[in-house]
Design a protein around this motif. Structure first.
Motif, short mmCIF file in Angstrom:
data_model
loop_
_atom_site.label_atom_id
_atom_site.label_comp_id
_atom_site.label_asym_id
_atom_site.label_seq_id
_atom_site.Cartn_x
_atom_site.Cartn_y
_atom_site.Cartn_z
N THR A 248 3.84 11.23 2.26
CA THR A 248 2.80 11.14 1.25
C THR A 248 3.27 10.27 0.07
N ILE A 271 -10.18 11.91 6.52
CA ILE A 271 -9.44 10.80 5.92
C ILE A 271 -10.32 9.55 5.76
N GLY A 272 -11.59 9.73 6.01
CA GLY A 272 -12.52 8.63 5.78
C GLY A 272 -12.63 7.61 6.89
N ARG A 273 -12.15 7.94 8.08
CA ARG A 273 -12.24 7.01 9.20
C ARG A 273 -13.38 7.42 10.12
N ILE A 299 -3.61 7.28 9.77
CA ILE A 299 -3.24 8.51 9.07
C ILE A 299 -2.20 8.22 7.99
N TRP A 302 -3.72 6.71 4.90
CA TRP A 302 -4.36 7.73 4.06
C TRP A 302 -3.30 8.51 3.28
N CYS A 303 -2.22 8.88 3.94
CA CYS A 303 -1.14 9.62 3.27
C CYS A 303 -0.54 8.81 2.13
N THR A 305 -2.00 7.27 -0.01
CA THR A 305 -2.85 7.41 -1.20
C THR A 305 -2.86 8.82 -1.76
N MET A 306 -2.17 9.75 -1.07
CA MET A 306 -2.28 11.16 -1.41
C MET A 306 -0.93 11.77 -1.76
N ALA A 311 -3.18 16.35 -0.18
CA ALA A 311 -3.39 16.12 1.24
C ALA A 311 -3.57 17.43 1.99
#
Length: 404
Positions: A248, A271-273, A299, A302-303, A305-306, A311
């Motif tokens: 992350t 995760i917006g996908r 994945i 996305w991590c 950004t979190m 997360a």
């Protein structure tokens, strides 16, 4: 506290002849559920694990866990008097646990066949590196060798680096668990064939490398049928996608297991996908395996950004299995560990408090119990010998002769 009478192995006598990890861990678990465990130790220093890792007043903190609920009896097994006492205990025991090299007990007149000839109900659990038979049976075998030969080390680590070990003695511990399972099955067989007096005992032959090998999932048929050799893959689980360790934004490691078909779709939406959630090629695991790098990349992006807490909150809301990788510091304050009462408060002889791990598994009617932590060397000499009919004078003479 649960009474001793309510514990499932109350009334079962166990003789532990062994040192370090595999045999003692096997006996430890039986003791945690009520068995009377008599541990035979050398008068010269006792079990070497007494001085392993972190010490308190010269004794390992590990000892307080590994030998809880055991009675320590010192015997010089190089003396005939010491071996005679051990034989007496062996013939009275329901279960004998030993982890010497094959042949040692036979030299002492305490091999399985020798004891069985006197007491057919004898149950002996024998833990060794390579088992009681085969061309390697006489070689020294530690857990690290069992992990290597059994296949675990080969698949552990990253593909571009040498194999790594698990941070605990997993080979010994897995062998110990196989010993416990074998002991319970042998005890059941003895009971249904006539019980302690007339039942049929048996030998439980546990090899460390075979215990590890038993955990190796589909390794054999994959190689035999498809010529596939499972290799090291770091934090990923090969052929099951996605299941990996990601990093992350705050530098924490997070394990995400989105490998169920429905879970994968929820993960991608979380995760917006949306594109990957609706991709028909990714609906099933066999399709996802072909695009492993793409999925892991999505994945990880996305991590990036979190932060880990955020997360985990998002993934929990989406019902996606995920978790932080815990250190012992994390465990000691974690609400789940605390709610499940996974730590027990005890104290050393000098009154200093110490926490130990609680006992697993949890039985609803007859749970295990720590009745005392690891004993002092020879703490139970008089008690055990008196139970065999030795008088105070005889015990004093044995001490004088260097038997105890």
């Amino acid at each position: 506290m649960t009474s001793k009478q309510a514990m499932p192995l109350a009334g079962i006598k166990v003789l532990e002849l062994g040192t370090l990890i595999a045999g003692p861990f096997c006996a430890r678990m039986l003791g945690e559920f009520g068995a009377e465990v008599i541990k035979v130790e050398s008068p010269q220093g006792g079990d070497p694990i007494r001085t392993w890792r972190v010490l308190k007043d010269g004794t390992s903190l590990w000892w307080s866990v590994q030998s809880r609920n055991k009675k320590s009896l010192t015997l010089n097994m190089k003396s005939e008097k010491g071996r005679e006492i051990a034989r007496q205990l062996a013939l009275e025991a329901d279960i004998i646990i030993e982890n010497y090299r094959p042949g040692v007990l036979e030299k002492w007149g305490m091999g399985y066949e020798q004891l069985k000839a006197i007491n057919p109900a004898t149950i002996m659990v024998r833990l060794s590196g390579f088992g009681q038979t085969g061309p390697m049976k006489d070689l020294p075998g530690f857990g690290a060798i069992g992990e290597s030969m059994g296949g675990l080390r080969y698949v552990s680590g990253h593909a571009d680096r040498p194999p790594v070990r698990v941070g605990v003695s997993i080979g010994d511990s897995v062998a110990a668990l196989h010993g416990v399972i074998g002991a319970m099955m042998a005890l059941r067989h003895r009971d249904v064939t006539g019980g302690r007096l007339n039942g049929e005992g048996q030998m439980v032959d546990v090899a460390l490398y075979e215990s590890v090998f038993n955990l190796m999932e589909s390794l054999v048929p994959e190689y035999d049928h498809a010529g596939v050799v499972r290799e090291r893959t770091g934090g990923a689980l090969p052929g099951i996608v996605p299941s990996n360790t990601y990093t992350t934004r705050d530098g924490e490691n997070i394990v995400i297991a989105g490998n169920g078909d429905a879970i994968f779709k929820r993960l991608m939406l979380a995760i917006g996908r949306i594109d990957m959630a609706g991709d028909p090629e990714l609906e099933r695991n066999d399709g996802r395996v072909k695009r492993t790098e793409e999925i892991d990349g999505a994945i990880q992006a996305w991590c990036d950004t979190m932060e880990i807490d955020s997360a985990l909150t998002v993934l929990k809301a989406a019902d996606v299995p995920a978790g932080k990788i815990y250190s012992v510091r994390d465990m000691m304050t974690d609400p789940q560990f605390l709610a499940r009462e996974m730590f027990e408060q005890h104290q050393f002889a000098d009154g200093t408090p110490v926490k130990l791990p609680a006992i697993s598994p949890k039985l609803s009617a007859t749970p295990g119990q720590t009745r005392w932590i690891g004993p002092a060397l020879g703490q139970h000499n008089e008690e055990v010998l008196q139970s065999l009919g030795y008088s105070a004078e005889q015990i004093a003479a044995l001490k004088q002769d260097g038997v105890l």
